[in-house]
Design a protein around this motif. Structure first.
Motif, PDB file in Angstrom:
ATOM      1  N   TYR A 105       0.813  -1.208   0.000  1.00  0.00           N
ATOM      2  CA  TYR A 105       0.000   0.000   0.000  1.00  0.00           C
ATOM      3  C   TYR A 105       0.854   1.269   0.000  1.00  0.00           C
ATOM      4  CZ  TYR A 105      -4.183  -2.807   0.568  1.00  0.00           C
ATOM      5  OH  TYR A 105      -5.198  -3.696   0.367  1.00  0.00           O
ATOM      6  N   LEU A 106       2.011   1.234   0.651  1.00  0.00           N
ATOM      7  CA  LEU A 106       2.913   2.384   0.578  1.00  0.00           C
ATOM      8  C   LEU A 106       3.379   2.595  -0.855  1.00  0.00           C
ATOM      9  CD1 LEU A 106       5.080   2.101   3.812  1.00  0.00           C
ATOM     10  CD2 LEU A 106       3.437   3.883   3.246  1.00  0.00           C
ATOM     11  N   GLY A 107       3.679   1.480  -1.529  1.00  0.00           N
ATOM     12  CA  GLY A 107       4.069   1.572  -2.945  1.00  0.00           C
ATOM     13  C   GLY A 107       2.940   2.145  -3.780  1.00  0.00           C
ATOM     14  N   LYS A 108       1.709   1.668  -3.505  1.00  0.00           N
ATOM     15  CA  LYS A 108       0.538   2.180  -4.233  1.00  0.00           C
ATOM     16  C   LYS A 108       0.352   3.671  -3.962  1.00  0.00           C
ATOM     17  CE  LYS A 108      -1.887  -0.739  -6.641  1.00  0.00           C
ATOM     18  NZ  LYS A 108      -2.035  -0.530  -8.064  1.00  0.00           N
ATOM     19  N   ILE A 109       0.519   4.067  -2.689  1.00  0.00           N
ATOM     20  CA  ILE A 109       0.361   5.487  -2.344  1.00  0.00           C
ATOM     21  C   ILE A 109       1.406   6.325  -3.073  1.00  0.00           C
ATOM     22  CG2 ILE A 109       0.662   7.141  -0.452  1.00  0.00           C
ATOM     23  CD1 ILE A 109      -0.704   5.080   1.383  1.00  0.00           C
ATOM     24  N   LEU A 110       2.652   5.867  -3.058  1.00  0.00           N
ATOM     25  CA  LEU A 110       3.704   6.599  -3.770  1.00  0.00           C
ATOM     26  C   LEU A 110       3.399   6.666  -5.263  1.00  0.00           C
ATOM     27  CD1 LEU A 110       6.913   5.276  -1.973  1.00  0.00           C
ATOM     28  CD2 LEU A 110       5.899   7.551  -1.795  1.00  0.00           C
ATOM     29  N   GLU A 111       2.939   5.552  -5.815  1.00  0.00           N
ATOM     30  CA  GLU A 111       2.599   5.516  -7.239  1.00  0.00           C
ATOM     31  C   GLU A 111       1.465   6.493  -7.534  1.00  0.00           C
ATOM     32  OE1 GLU A 111       0.443   2.262 -10.073  1.00  0.00           O
ATOM     33  OE2 GLU A 111       2.048   1.501  -8.774  1.00  0.00           O
ATOM     34  N   MET A 112       0.447   6.511  -6.664  1.00  0.00           N
ATOM     35  CA  MET A 112      -0.684   7.413  -6.879  1.00  0.00           C
ATOM     36  C   MET A 112      -0.264   8.875  -6.676  1.00  0.00           C
ATOM     37  SD  MET A 112      -3.699   5.234  -5.104  1.00  0.00           S
ATOM     38  CE  MET A 112      -5.159   5.646  -6.022  1.00  0.00           C
ATOM     39  N   GLN A 113       0.653   9.094  -5.712  1.00  0.00           N
ATOM     40  CA  GLN A 113       1.147  10.463  -5.520  1.00  0.00           C
ATOM     41  C   GLN A 113       1.905  10.928  -6.762  1.00  0.00           C
ATOM     42  OE1 GLN A 113       3.391  10.124  -1.876  1.00  0.00           O
ATOM     43  NE2 GLN A 113       1.685  10.837  -0.607  1.00  0.00           N
ATOM     44  N   ASN A 114       2.704  10.038  -7.329  1.00  0.00           N
ATOM     45  CA  ASN A 114       3.423  10.387  -8.559  1.00  0.00           C
ATOM     46  C   ASN A 114       2.443  10.651  -9.696  1.00  0.00           C
ATOM     47  OD1 ASN A 114       5.975  10.270  -7.454  1.00  0.00           O
ATOM     48  ND2 ASN A 114       6.255   8.102  -7.933  1.00  0.00           N
ATOM     49  N   GLU A 115       1.416   9.804  -9.816  1.00  0.00           N
ATOM     50  CA  GLU A 115       0.409  10.022 -10.855  1.00  0.00           C
ATOM     51  C   GLU A 115      -0.310  11.351 -10.645  1.00  0.00           C
ATOM     52  OE1 GLU A 115      -2.290   6.715 -11.054  1.00  0.00           O
ATOM     53  OE2 GLU A 115      -0.702   5.300 -11.598  1.00  0.00           O
ATOM     54  N   LEU A 116      -0.607  11.667  -9.354  1.00  0.00           N
ATOM     55  CA  LEU A 116      -1.263  12.933  -9.042  1.00  0.00           C
ATOM     56  C   LEU A 116      -0.369  14.110  -9.426  1.00  0.00           C
ATOM     57  CD1 LEU A 116      -3.669  14.419  -7.759  1.00  0.00           C
ATOM     58  CD2 LEU A 116      -2.496  14.215  -5.560  1.00  0.00           C
ATOM     59  N   LYS A 117       0.924  14.015  -9.093  1.00  0.00           N
ATOM     60  CA  LYS A 117       1.867  15.077  -9.466  1.00  0.00           C
ATOM     61  C   LYS A 117       1.917  15.232 -10.985  1.00  0.00           C
ATOM     62  CE  LYS A 117       4.936  14.679  -5.459  1.00  0.00           C
ATOM     63  NZ  LYS A 117       6.251  14.243  -4.984  1.00  0.00           N
ATOM     64  N   GLN A 118       1.980  14.073 -11.670  1.00  0.00           N
ATOM     65  CA  GLN A 118       2.027  14.125 -13.138  1.00  0.00           C
ATOM     66  C   GLN A 118       0.735  14.724 -13.688  1.00  0.00           C
ATOM     67  OE1 GLN A 118       2.830  10.109 -14.343  1.00  0.00           O
ATOM     68  NE2 GLN A 118       5.022  10.239 -13.849  1.00  0.00           N
ATOM     69  N   SER A 119      -0.410  14.301 -13.093  1.00  0.00           N
ATOM     70  CA  SER A 119      -1.704  14.837 -13.560  1.00  0.00           C
ATOM     71  C   SER A 119      -1.774  16.334 -13.314  1.00  0.00           C
ATOM     72  CB  SER A 119      -2.854  14.138 -12.841  1.00  0.00           C
ATOM     73  OG  SER A 119      -2.892  12.775 -13.169  1.00  0.00           O
ATOM     74  N   ARG A 120      -1.282  16.781 -12.160  1.00  0.00           N
ATOM     75  CA  ARG A 120      -1.279  18.220 -11.880  1.00  0.00           C
ATOM     76  C   ARG A 120      -0.373  18.958 -12.863  1.00  0.00           C
ATOM     77  NH1 ARG A 120      -1.224  18.166  -5.268  1.00  0.00           N
ATOM     78  NH2 ARG A 120      -3.465  17.846  -5.028  1.00  0.00           N
TER      79      ARG A 120
END
Length: 176
Positions: A105-120
């Motif tokens: 889940y930490l990996g998923k959170i980091l992945e989603m945070q990266n996706e969020l940064k990229q989306s932003r």
């Protein structure tokens, strides 16, 4: 003197008989008393023997009960140890599963945070591009309105007007 001697001998024998009778009575009394003591000792011996047999039977019973308790305790201890080992194994398994899930889940959170940064970043780029294109469209609109003043033909103006009038403004997104 013979009569006196006979009387003395008779007295002596009487005294001797009385003494012997007295000794016999005392000896008989002592024998009776010894026999009574012997009977008391025998009774006491029988009582002690009976108590000894009862105590020995109780000892054997308690010894057997102790062996059963030892066996039951050994089984209980063995079961308790197995349960404790199973509990420790289960706990270790749960801890490993928990650590694995946490890492996932930490990996998923980091992945989603990266996706969020990229989306932003994409949204920011798109907004910047929209602003740039809006400025270009505004410039073109101004240019189109200036064309009739410059004496250009209406054929150029018409497609530009269609393009600017048909353009749809971007809608705000959730990420804005």
């Amino acid at each position: 003197m013979a009569a006196e001697e006979v009387l003395q001998t008779v007295d002596h024998y009487k005294t001797e008989i009385e003494r012997l009778t007295k000794e016999l009575t005392e000896t008989t009394h002592e024998k009776i008393q010894a026999a009574e003591y012997g009977l008391v000792v025998l009774e006491e011996k029988l009582t002690l023997k009976q108590q000894y047999d009862e105590l020995e039977a109780e000892y054997d019973s308690l010894k057997q009960e102790l062996e059963q308790l030892k066996e039951a305790f050994g089984q209980s201890f063995s079961i308790h140890r197995k349960v404790a080992e199973d509990g420790e194994t289960r706990e270790e398994t749960l801890l490993q599963e928990s650590a694995s899930k946490e890492a996932y889940y930490l990996g998923k959170i980091l992945e989603m945070q990266n996706e969020l940064k990229q989306s932003r970043a994409v949204v920011t780029n798109v907004q910047a591009e929209n602003e740039r294109l809006s400025a270009v469209v505004q410039d073109l609109k101004e240019g189109v309105t200036l064309l009739p003043n410059l004496g250009c033909s209406g054929t150029i103006q018409h497609p530009l007007q269609k393009w600017t009038e048909g353009r749809v403004e971007p809608k705000p997104t959730i990420l804005d």
